[in-house]
Design an enzyme around this catalytic site. Structure first.
Site, PDB file in Angstrom:
ATOM      1  N   ASP A 257      -9.350  -2.017  -2.741  1.00 53.59           N
ATOM      2  CA  ASP A 257      -8.371  -3.249  -3.128  1.00 53.59           C
ATOM      3  C   ASP A 257      -8.845  -4.630  -2.296  1.00 53.59           C
ATOM      4  O   ASP A 257      -9.427  -4.395  -1.333  1.00 53.59           O
ATOM      5  CB  ASP A 257      -7.049  -2.668  -2.774  1.00 53.59           C
TER       6      ASP A 257
ATOM      7  N   ASP B  82      -1.728  -5.735 -12.118  1.00 51.74           N
ATOM      8  CA  ASP B  82      -0.764  -4.885 -11.277  1.00 51.74           C
ATOM      9  C   ASP B  82       0.604  -4.995 -12.471  1.00 51.74           C
ATOM     10  O   ASP B  82       1.480  -4.219 -12.291  1.00 51.74           O
ATOM     11  CB  ASP B  82      -0.147  -5.555 -10.063  1.00 51.74           C
TER      12      ASP B  82
HETATM   13  C1  GLA Z   1      -2.258  -4.156  -4.781  1.00 54.09           C
HETATM   14  C2  GLA Z   1      -2.849  -3.509  -5.871  1.00 54.09           C
HETATM   15  C3  GLA Z   1      -1.941  -2.315  -6.257  1.00 54.09           C
HETATM   16  C4  GLA Z   1      -1.458  -1.273  -4.961  1.00 54.09           C
HETATM   17  C5  GLA Z   1      -1.156  -2.195  -4.024  1.00 54.09           C
HETATM   18  C6  GLA Z   1      -0.717  -1.672  -2.607  1.00 54.09           C
HETATM   19  O1  GLA Z   1      -1.450  -4.909  -5.226  1.00 54.09           O
HETATM   20  O2  GLA Z   1      -3.215  -3.934  -7.011  1.00 54.09           O
HETATM   21  O3  GLA Z   1      -2.171  -1.247  -7.318  1.00 54.09           O
HETATM   22  O4  GLA Z   1      -2.592  -0.756  -4.622  1.00 54.09           O
HETATM   23  O5  GLA Z   1      -1.947  -3.428  -3.425  1.00 54.09           O
HETATM   24  O6  GLA Z   1      -0.643  -2.263  -1.503  1.00 54.09           O
END
Ligand code: GLA
Length: 728
Positions: free
Chosen positions: A476, A546
């Site tokens: 990430d 997301d």
């Molecule tokens: C980001 C990712 C999510 C999740 C969060 C965790 O927003 O896109 O899928 O993994 O971080 O903090």
């Protein structure tokens, strides 16, 4: 051989199956002019296309400026007469910025070179041919190598540029774009993909008019907001008809792409690293390599361009063990638990998931350091044993015993101010001395341009990855870069930091996939903030957004699929009301939408209503039935919910055209309306096909030209699949 040189006319001709690209060396000054890019033609000398009356060489040197400002160029340079957007600009020790390139020599060879430290498409000798045009600025003693590769079976041409300093002095590069395309203006439209967090890659189509239309990123990542891609197309081109030129940059940092109509109504399109905040100190004998741009030509609309990108990226960009493999159906605990989990909770989810046919558990953010929320802990990649009692190995073993693989989340490029790592090494964060750096999600960005920082972060990750049977990593990256400064760079080289950061990222991911070739890597950046071809070189899939609401996803996935293969698109079934927007959609519809991508679940399966839980085994079977087709087939857009606001429809057809799957999502029920008609695409006219649902048999021609009626369904957000099989 895809590339020929006509010595007499000094013209290079690059041919793909359906397109031709021509470059001409112009008169005694050896300028490298662009002659033609378009539908395949037999001729090999069309220099007349460069000879507008006011450009005749005899007019020079009296009017060299207007010559250079109008001649179609392959790689235009700054400061000597071309006032359109140029590709190369320098700053010399004496403060000058002009440069000019002349052809010196060339080589043509089979195959394709790699780019040191950078991702790029690849091909074997039988797949592609490469042309290197070596040119120089004799005054600066600066050499530039323009590298072109054509693919024998795809209408794709890649370009990259290498700049070498042959002088004794240091030369600063202040702009090195990757590709320039000078076309005659035929009344073109432009498509770019814009967005924001949770709404990535919306399609924007508009007319190209006078002046410059630019998209760019200065966020250090390719970004949610713009995509390093643009398509230039005839104004009346659509999915199936018309000329389309795609330009996509294989790069994950700051970029710019621009279409410009010039005074003579020519079109100049450029793409490359964003020159803003970019300077590269090129010392004597050193070289700088600009990232690769992928040019795709289609005479048959946007759809054909899309299918070329899909084939190119599936076969010549994505690597590793999962390149051609079905991906395990995963369940990710992020939306299920957020930070609030422990070993027992994860094992409960895993047990239920295993019973339902899910194949992998992914433990998301929160398993390390002090990380109860997103205010602390990044950088401390040590297992939090108060959450994970018995440690990581215990959890992984228990999950494996249930028959599930295990995956884990990292955010390696980041550090929380509240972390042991930051307390120990505050200077490891990117910052400007004396200035309080802006926080994003309460975190700072690590200076991974520095090897010692990469080494430490990687060794922490290595410990985790080698300590248990981890088979998947979600990588990430959750904030943009600001307050650009590195303590390891001086006044002369601070301008290199953005690019060095991206090179550091590539180095880190390269180390990981080299040391752990069995791990399936999925990139992510607050959802789809770094969904670009650069990242696809390291990870065969990327988390798309997301936003896991099935209806919002239709638009996000449509934009993503315009360039990127379905096999690369992370897509999960999530819980309702949606955590993204509160919408309630049927569980089946959520499954159909996720089927377009890698497929998985993002929910607490132990708390799912019984009726929905019972549908999971069916969805699992659906994925196994169709994923080979979805992953490897040809994608056709039939209807766009972005345009019609009512329904979404696309189709995947197998390469042998024996099987097709149409996905239809009715976003809105239409009262007093029996059916919508959709028109299949990509089938064989005379082949007979059976519709699995009804058993009816029709010719491909009937399904494509007469169409298929899809009954209006009672309610919003409903979907259906149409499976079409050739009758043997
Ligand atoms: C980001 C990712 C999510 C999740 C969060 C965790 O927003 O896109 O899928 O993994 O971080 O903090």
């Amino acid at each position: 051989m895809g590339i020929q040189y006509n010595e007499k006319s000094r013209v290079f001709k690059l041919d793909t199956p359906k397109s031709s690209y021509m470059i001409g060396i112009v008169d005694e000054e050896n300028f490298i002019g662009h002659i033609y890019f378009g539908k395949k033609i037999a001729d090999s000398d069309m220099r007349y296309l460069m000879r507008l009356p006011e450009q005749l060489p005899s007019e020079r040197p009296r009017d060299r400026v207007s010559f250079l400002d109008t001649i179609p160029m392959e790689y235009s340079t700054h400061g000597v007469g071309d006032f359109r957007e140029t590709c190369l600009r320098v700053r010399t020790n004496s403060g000058h910025s002009a440069c000019s390139l002349s052809y010196v020599s060339h080589v043509i060879y089979k195959g394709k070179p790699t780019l040191p430290g950078l991702p790029s498409t690849f091909g074997k000798e039988e797949d592609c041919t490469t042309l290197e045009l070596i040119c120089e600025d004799a005054v600066l003693k600066l050499r530039a190598v323009l590298v072109y590769t054509v693919f024998e079976h795809l209408d794709a041409i890649t370009r990259s540029v290498k700049v070498i300093n042959d002088s004794e002095d240091t030369i600063y590069l202040t702009k090195v774009l990757s590709a320039c395309l000078d076309l005659d203006n035929k009344d073109y439209d432009l498509i770019t993909l814009y967005g924001l967090w949770s709404k990535e890659r919306m399609i924007n189509r508009r007319r190209i008019t006078d002046g410059k239309q630019r998209i760019s990123s200065l966020r250090g990542v390719s970004s949610h907001q713009e995509q390093p891609f643009m398509a230039i197309m005839e104004h009346d081109a659509n999915e199936d008809r018309g000329e389309v030129y795609g330009m996509n940059l294989v790069y994950s940092g700051n970029f710019m792409a621009q279409a410009e109509i010039t005074q003579l109504t020519q079109l100049r399109a450029v793409i490359g690293i964003n020159p803003e905040d970019f300077t590269w100190k090129l010392e004597s004998s050193c070289e700088f390599v600009a990232p690769e741009a992928v040019l795709v030509y289609s005479a048959e609309g946007i759809g054909e361009m899309t299918r070329t990108y899909h084939d190119l990226y599936r076969n010549h960009l994505i690597r590793g063990e999962y390149k051609d493999k079905k991906r395990p159906i995963l369940i990710n605990n992020w939306e299920a638990t957020y930070f609030n989990f422990n070993t027992d909770k994860l094992l409960d989810i895993a047990k239920e998931a295993a019973r339902l046919g899910i194949e992998m558990l992914v433990m998301d953010d929160g398993w390390f350091g002090k990380r109860e929320d997103d205010n602390s802990g990044l950088g401390d990649w040590f297992v939090n044993e108060s959450k994970l009692k018995g440690g990581l190995s215990y959890l992984v073993n228990e999950v494996n015993k249930l028959g599930l693989k295990f995956g884990i989340w990292f955010e390696p490029e980041m550090v929380s101010p509240d972390s042991d790592l930051y307390r120990e090494h505050p200077d490891w964060a990117i910052h400007v001395p004396g200035r309080t750096g802006a926080l994003g999600r309460n975190q700072l960005v690590l200076d991974i341009s520095r090897k010692e920082v990469r080494d430490e972060i990687y060794s922490r990750m290595y410990q985790i990855l080698s300590g248990s049977n981890i088979e998947y990593v979600k990588w990430d990256m959750n904030r943009s870069l600001t307050d650009i400064g590195s303590v390891s760079l001086d006044a002369d080289t601070q301008g290199e930091l953005y690019h060095r950061f991206v090179l550091g990222l590539y180095d880190l991911q390269d180390r990981m996939i080299t040391d752990f070739p069995h791990i399936l890597l999925e990139n992510c950046s607050s959802g789809g903030g770094r969904f670009d071809p650069g990242m696809l070189y390291y990870s065969p899939q990327i988390w798309t957004s997301d936003n896991t609401d099935a209806i919002d996803r239709l638009k996000i996935q449509e934009g993503t699929m315009m360039i990127y293969p379905l096999s690369a698109m992370g897509a999960h079934v999530a819980v309702c009301p949606s955590h993204s927007n509160g919408r309630i959609t049927p569980f089946e519809t959520r499954g159909y939408v996720a089927l377009a991508g890698t497929f998985g679940y993002e929910l607490d399966v132990t708390r799912l209503p019984e009726e929905e839980r019972n549908l999971i085994p069916e969805q699992v079977a659906m994925y196994h039935k169709y994923n080979d087709l979805v992953r490897t087939g040809d994608y056709y857009r039939i209807a766009s919910y972005q345009n019609n606001q009512e329904y979404d429809c696309y189709e995947v057809v197998s390469k042998d055209k024996k099987e097709a799957l149409v996905t239809f999502i009715q976003v809105q029920c239409r009262p007093n309306y029996r059916a919508r008609r959709i028109y299949a695409k990509g089938l064989l006219d005379d082949c007979l096909y059976r519709l699995e649902e009804t058993g009816e048999v029709y010719s491909g021609g009937a399904l494509m030209y007469a169409g298929i009626n899809i009954d209006n369904m009672w309610g919003d957000y409903l979907g259906k699949l149409l499976h079409i099989m050739a009758v043997k």
